[in-house]
Design a protein around this motif. Structure first.
Motif, PDB file in Angstrom:
ATOM      1  N   TYR A 214       3.809   9.325   7.944  1.00 53.70           N
ATOM      2  CA  TYR A 214       4.479   8.376   7.067  1.00 53.70           C
ATOM      3  C   TYR A 214       4.325   6.970   7.645  1.00 53.70           C
ATOM      4  CZ  TYR A 214       8.174   6.614   3.984  1.00 53.70           C
ATOM      5  OH  TYR A 214       8.895   5.930   3.033  1.00 53.70           O
TER       6      TYR A 214
ATOM      7  N   ARG B 132       0.850  -1.185   0.000  1.00 50.93           N
ATOM      8  CA  ARG B 132       0.000   0.000   0.000  1.00 50.93           C
ATOM      9  C   ARG B 132       0.889   1.239   0.000  1.00 50.93           C
ATOM     10  NH1 ARG B 132      -3.499   2.193   3.900  1.00 50.93           N
ATOM     11  NH2 ARG B 132      -2.478   4.080   3.217  1.00 50.93           N
ATOM     12  N   SER B 133       0.282   2.373  -0.201  1.00 54.23           N
ATOM     13  CA  SER B 133       1.017   3.633  -0.206  1.00 54.23           C
ATOM     14  C   SER B 133       1.607   3.919   1.169  1.00 54.23           C
ATOM     15  CB  SER B 133       0.087   4.773  -0.622  1.00 54.23           C
ATOM     16  OG  SER B 133       0.725   6.024  -0.445  1.00 54.23           O
ATOM     17  N   TYR B 134       2.780   4.536   1.181  1.00 49.14           N
ATOM     18  CA  TYR B 134       3.394   4.987   2.425  1.00 49.14           C
ATOM     19  C   TYR B 134       2.813   6.333   2.870  1.00 49.14           C
ATOM     20  CZ  TYR B 134       7.111   1.525   1.718  1.00 49.14           C
ATOM     21  OH  TYR B 134       7.826   0.362   1.541  1.00 49.14           O
ATOM     22  N   PHE B 135       2.187   7.038   1.953  1.00 44.02           N
ATOM     23  CA  PHE B 135       1.692   8.381   2.230  1.00 44.02           C
ATOM     24  C   PHE B 135       0.178   8.465   2.230  1.00 44.02           C
ATOM     25  CE2 PHE B 135       5.919   9.560   0.449  1.00 44.02           C
ATOM     26  CZ  PHE B 135       6.386  10.309   1.505  1.00 44.02           C
ATOM     27  N   GLU B 136      -0.417   8.048   1.145  1.00 46.29           N
ATOM     28  CA  GLU B 136      -1.821   8.382   0.908  1.00 46.29           C
ATOM     29  C   GLU B 136      -2.766   7.331   1.456  1.00 46.29           C
ATOM     30  OE1 GLU B 136      -2.319   9.126  -3.202  1.00 46.29           O
ATOM     31  OE2 GLU B 136      -0.829  10.722  -3.274  1.00 46.29           O
ATOM     32  N   TYR B 137      -3.922   7.811   1.870  1.00 45.61           N
ATOM     33  CA  TYR B 137      -4.986   6.925   2.312  1.00 45.61           C
ATOM     34  C   TYR B 137      -5.449   6.082   1.144  1.00 45.61           C
ATOM     35  CZ  TYR B 137      -9.670   5.468   3.664  1.00 45.61           C
ATOM     36  OH  TYR B 137     -10.794   4.748   3.926  1.00 45.61           O
ATOM     37  N   ASP B 138      -5.687   4.805   1.374  1.00 45.01           N
ATOM     38  CA  ASP B 138      -6.096   3.883   0.329  1.00 45.01           C
ATOM     39  C   ASP B 138      -7.228   3.027   0.878  1.00 45.01           C
ATOM     40  OD1 ASP B 138      -6.415   1.932  -1.554  1.00 45.01           O
ATOM     41  OD2 ASP B 138      -4.316   1.330  -1.632  1.00 45.01           O
ATOM     42  N   GLU B 139      -8.432   3.259   0.426  1.00 44.10           N
ATOM     43  CA  GLU B 139      -9.574   2.551   1.003  1.00 44.10           C
ATOM     44  C   GLU B 139      -9.560   1.064   0.661  1.00 44.10           C
ATOM     45  OE1 GLU B 139     -13.034   3.334  -2.362  1.00 44.10           O
ATOM     46  OE2 GLU B 139     -13.052   4.437  -0.486  1.00 44.10           O
TER      47      GLU B 139
ATOM     48  N   GLU C 198      -6.265   8.944   6.993  1.00 36.59           N
ATOM     49  CA  GLU C 198      -6.559  10.098   6.142  1.00 36.59           C
ATOM     50  C   GLU C 198      -6.476  11.391   6.943  1.00 36.59           C
ATOM     51  OE1 GLU C 198      -9.853  11.076   2.739  1.00 36.59           O
ATOM     52  OE2 GLU C 198     -10.543  10.205   4.608  1.00 36.59           O
TER      53      GLU C 198
ATOM     54  N   GLU D   6       7.939   5.079  -2.399  1.00 37.70           N
ATOM     55  CA  GLU D   6       7.539   6.392  -1.896  1.00 37.70           C
ATOM     56  C   GLU D   6       8.340   6.729  -0.641  1.00 37.70           C
ATOM     57  OE1 GLU D   6       2.878   6.031  -3.399  1.00 37.70           O
ATOM     58  OE2 GLU D   6       3.371   5.872  -1.264  1.00 37.70           O
TER      59      GLU D   6
ATOM     60  N   PRO E 292      -2.006  12.113   8.364  1.00 35.69           N
ATOM     61  CA  PRO E 292      -1.155  11.528   7.317  1.00 35.69           C
ATOM     62  C   PRO E 292       0.301  11.384   7.727  1.00 35.69           C
ATOM     63  CG  PRO E 292      -1.584  13.816   6.806  1.00 35.69           C
ATOM     64  CD  PRO E 292      -2.349  13.508   8.064  1.00 35.69           C
TER      65      PRO E 292
END
Length: 488
Positions: free
Chosen positions: A210, A179-186, A205, A245, A208
C-alpha cells in the motif's frame, strides 16, 4: 584582477559561491565553524498531508477521524491556530513551500496538469518549478544536510524538474499530482532513489505494498542510513487525495460511515499509523530530541471530492475562503519550542524554509528574495510581534489579502467581501459596506502587490460549447483591476 559576474548566473550558483566565500572567510554560520564549536545541527522531518480537511484530526477536535499518533505529536508540539498556505491548490502551494517565495513571483500560479492546463497538452511536461529557483533542499544541502523527498512531487514531470536536480539527494515517489494507492500505474511510476532519473517500471508492480505504507517504509530506511549526519526528510504523503482507495481493514474501522467520508476516515487513519511508525523510529534511534518535526497540509480539504470537512471554516480547496487556505500545523523541537502550546498569530508555510535554514544554523541574512520569515524568534517569544502583518493570495482574477485581523476577498463575478477573521473565522458577516475606506485601502494594497508578480507561465485552455475559451492573462487582469481600483 576581478572577473565580472555574468548576468546569466543562476540564484543557485550565486548561493553556492557565497557560501564557499563565507566558509573561506571563517563565517560563524558555516558548517566547519559550527563543527569546531561542537554544536549539533538538528535533523529535520517535514511531513505534509494532501487535501486533508481542517477539522479532520483529533487534535482539531474531530470525534470521527482517528489520529492517535498525530494527537500525541500535538501534545509534544506547538499548535498553530492560524497557519496558512500560499495557494488553495497543491502544485502552487508546494512551490511556495519549497522556495519560501510567493509562487506567483515566478509564474507558478496554477496546478501544472498536462492536457488540462494547456490545449491538447501542448505545453505538456514543460510545466514545473522554474529551474532558476533555489529550493529548501538546495539551501540545506549547502549546510551539510543529506536531503530526501519521499512521496508526491507535483513540481513538473520532465527530467529537468526532477527532485534530484532540485537539491535532493534521493527521491522515492511519483512526479505527478495523484496516483493509485494500490495498482501499478506506468503513467506515474515510482522512482527508485538509487537510480536517480531512471523510472521504475517493475518495483511497485512486483511488490504491491500500500502506497502510504511504502512511503513510511522508505522514511524509516532513510533514517537508518543517516549515519550520524544531519538529514532533511520531506515526507510528502498523497493521502488523503483522490483516488479514494483505502485498505479494507481500515474501512472496517468505520462501520458508521459511508461513501467518501468512510474512505477519507480510512485513508486518514492509515496515514496516521504510518506517521506513528516514522516518529517511533526517531525515538528508537535516539535522535528524537535532536529532530525538528513539522506536520501540516498542502491546502484546504476538497469536501466534494474526498469527503473532507473544514468546519468551522467556510470554503474548500481551490478558493480563498479560510477553508481553502487555512491548514493544521504542528511544530515539535524539544528544548526550543514549548510542548502542548499554541501560537495564535497568522503564519505561512512560506515561513518553513527560513525556519528550517535558521534551525540548521544558517544565517537567514543570506537568503535572498524570500517572503517567508524565520519563526523561531516568535515561537520562543524573543519577539512578541506578528510574523506577518499582511498575507496575499492570487489565482487568475481572484485574490485575497489579510491585513492584521481583516481579510478582503476579490471575486470576478460579485462584489468584494470584507471580514474580521478574529471575530468571524467562519466568514459569515460581510463588513464591506460598513467599512468602505478599509476596503479601498486593502484593495489597493492587493493591487500593488500584484504589480510585483510575474505573468503565469501556463494558462487554462479548454473546450466549451465547441469553442476554445481562454481565461484572461495577467496583463488583462491587472488592467481590469486598475480600472476598478481607480473607481474606489
Amino acid at each position: 584582477m576581478v572577473l565580472p559576474i555574468k548576468k546569466h548566473f543562476s540564484r543557485k550558483s550565486l548561493l553556492t559561491v557565497s557560501i564557499i566565500l563565507i566558509q573561506l572567510l571563517g563565517g560563524s554560520q558555516t558548517v566547519s565553524a559550527n563543527q569546531s564549536k561542537g554544536s549539533e545541527k538538528p535533523n529535520i522531518l517535514f511531513i505534509l498531508s494532501d487535501d486533508a480537511g481542517y477539522a479532520d484530526f483529533g487534535f482539531h477536535g474531530s470525534k470521527i477521524m482517528k489520529t492517535p499518533h498525530l494527537d500525541d505529536l500535538a501534545e509534544q508540539s506547538m499548535m498553530f491556530k492560524q497557519a496558512y498556505v500560499s495557494a488553495a491548490v497543491c502544485g502552487p502551494s508546494r512551490a511556495g513551500i519549497l522556495t519560501g517565495r510567493y509562487q506567483q513571483r515566478f509564474g507558478f500560479e496554477e496546478n501544472n496538469v498536462p492536457g488540462y492546463m494547456s490545449k491538447n497538452g501542448t505545453t505538456g511536461d514543460k510545466m514545473g518549478l522554474a529551474i532558476e529557483e533555489v529550493t529548501i533542499a538546495d539551501y540545506l544541502k549547502e549546510l551539510g544536510y543529506t536531503t530526501t523527498i519521499i512521496g508526491k512531487w507535483h513540481q513538473g514531470n520532465a527530467d529537468e524538474f526532477h527532485p534530484l536536480k532540485r537539491g535532493f539527494d534521493s527521491f522515492y515517489g511519483f512526479r505527478g499530482g495523484a496516483r493509485s494507492y494500490f495498482e501499478y500505474d506506468e503513467n506515474n511510476p515510482l522512482d527508485r532513489p538509487e537510480n536517480g532519473l531512471e523510472r521504475d517500471f517493475e518495483q511497485f508492480e512486483e511488490s504491491p505494498v500500500y502506497l502510504t505504507d511504502a512511503f513510511a517504509d522508505e522514511a524509516i530506511a532513510t533514517i537508518d542510513k543517516a549515519n550520524h549526519s544531519p538529514f532533511f526528510i520531506f515526507l510528502s504523503f498523497n493521502a488523503v487525495h483522490t483516488p479514494m482507495e483505502a485498505k479494507p481493514e481500515d474501512l472496517a474501522l468505520f462501520p458508521e460511515l459511508t461513501g467518501k467520508r468512510k474512505a477519507a476516515a480510512a485513508l486518514t487513519i492509515s496515514m496516521d499509523r504510518a506517521i506513528g511508525r516514522v516518529l517511533k523510529k526517531l525515538e528508537e534511534s535516539g535522535i528524537a530530541e535532536n529532530t525538528l518535526v513539522v506536520f501540516t497540509n498542502d491546502n484546504g480539504g476538497p469536501s466534494d471530492t474526498n469527503g473532507s470537512v473544514n468546519s468551522p471554516l467556510s470554503g474548500t480547496k481551490a478558493n480563498h475562503l479560510e477553508g481553502g487556505i487555512r491548514v493544521p500545523m504542528l511544530i515539535r523541537r524539544p528544548g526550543h519550542i514549548k510542548s502542548n502550546s499554541t501560537y495564535n498569530f497568522p503564519v505561512s508555510t512560506l515561513d518553513l524554509l527560513p525556519t528550517f535554514y535558521s534551525a540548521a544554523q544558517g544565517n537567514t541574512g543570506h537568503l535572498k528574495n524570500i517572503d517567508g520569515k524565520d519563526l523561531m524568534p516568535y515561537l520562543n517569544q524573543t519577539s512578541k510581534e506578528r510574523p506577518h502583518q499582511t498575507l496575499y493570495w492570487k489565482k487568475e482574477n481572484r485574490g485575497a489579502i489579510r491585513d492584521g485581523d481583516w481579510k478582503l476577498l476579490r471575486f470576478p463575478d460579485r462584489p468584494i467581501e470584507l471580514y474580521n477573521i478574529e471575530d468571524d473565522p467562519s466568514e459569515m458577516i460581510d463588513l464591506a459596506l460598513k467599512y468602505p475606506k478599509k476596503v479601498r485601502n486593502m484593495y489597493k494594497s492587493l493591487f500593488n502587490w500584484e504589480l510585483t508578480l510575474a505573468r503565469p507561465k501556463w494558462q487554462l485552455l479548454r473546450e466549451y460549447e465547441g469553442k476554445a475559451m481562454k481565461r484572461m492573462d495577467t496583463y488583462r487582469i491587472l488592467n481590469d483591476i486598475q480600472i476598478q481600483a481607480k473607481s474606489l
